[in-house]
Design an enzyme around this catalytic site. Structure first.
Site: not given
Ligand code: DX5
Ligand code: ZN
Length: 233
Positions: A21, A46, A48, A50, A79, A81, A150, A155-158, A185, A187, A208
């Site tokens: 991602s 991938h 993202d 948003m 993706h 969002m 999901m 909304g956020f990575g990590g 997708d 964690g 991440s």
């Molecule tokens: C979150 C995104 C994911 C995210 C994954 O809304 O859709 O694609 O970037 O990042 P990690 O692997 O760090 O959770």
């Molecule tokens: Zn995603």
């Protein structure tokens, strides 16, 4: 270049597939980042998108998808969002998206959006957030090319992997056609990828756990080994 929907069969054959991602990549060096991922042997990317409305975060749109398209022939898994995804599907297709996935929570008539994506020649995916039951996507499962479960709130990575996703993956695996791809997708890392694969996921989106690492190659190789169940090798 191969007709876009045909990328799916290649991904089905080579699954489990690790999809980086790009949310956490170094956008100031996008060309180098994409080259490093190709060297690491990944098969698709991938992206993202948003809009700051459907999710409380704002990332990027068509210009970044188009820029990545110029840099690689790898399939682009976009993706969305965003609210009202149907308004932007043609632009993301023109920008180079091969797979276009929208959230079931964002649309009134998901079948129409799937038909719109197919009419353009791209693969259509539907995504559901952790709190959304599988029953919400059941009416359109027959026409989806992929279902994105999901494992974090979009909304956020990590964020940390939510195990509710495993039950949904298992349930969906029994309901969808063998040619329909199951994607997870959020964690996904060395501690969660084995269970997600066993639950039926074929496309593992990873942010991440790749971009936080010194070597993208060793991170991807390790995740692929664990996903294939040969982590001792
Ligand atoms: C979150 C995104 C994911 C995210 C994954 O809304 O859709 O694609 O970037 O990042 P990690 O692997 O760090 O959770
Ligand atoms: Zn995603």
């Amino acid at each position: 270049m191969m007709p876009r929907r045909n990328h799916l069969s290649t991904l089905v054959e080579s699954s489990p597939v690790i999809l980086p991602s790009l949310l956490l990549c170094d956008f100031g060096n996008l060309e180098r980042e994409v080259a490093r991922l190709e060297e690491a042997g990944v098969k698709a990317l991938h992206l993202d998108v948003m809009d700051g409305r459907f999710v409380p975060n704002l990332t990027y749109g068509m210009p970044i998808v188009s820029a990545v398209r110029q840099l690689t022939d790898m399939p682009l898994d976009v993706h969305l969002m965003i609210e009202e995804p149907q308004q932007y599907v043609p632009q993301f297709f023109d920008a180079g998206a091969d797979m276009i996935t929208f959230h079931i929570e964002a649309v009134e008539e998901p079948q129409r959006v799937i038909d719109q994506i197919h009419a353009l020649g791209a693969a259509a995916g539907v995504a559901l957030n952790p709190a959304t039951p599988v029953s919400a996507v059941e009416p359109v499962l027959a026409d989806c090319d992929l279902v994105l479960v999901m494992s974090v709130e979009a909304g956020f990575g990590g964020q940390s992997f939510q195990t509710i996703a495993l039950e949904k993956l298992r349930q969906l695996r029994t309901q969808i056609a063998p040619s329909t791809l199951l994607e997870v997708d959020g964690g996904v890392n060395a501690g969660t990828i084995a269970e997600a694969t066993r639950a039926g996921a074929q496309m593992m989106v990873v942010g991440s756990a790749i971009f936080g690492q010194e070597s993208y190659s060793s991170a991807v190789t390790q995740l692929a080994h664990i996903a294939c169940g040969d982590e001792d090798k």
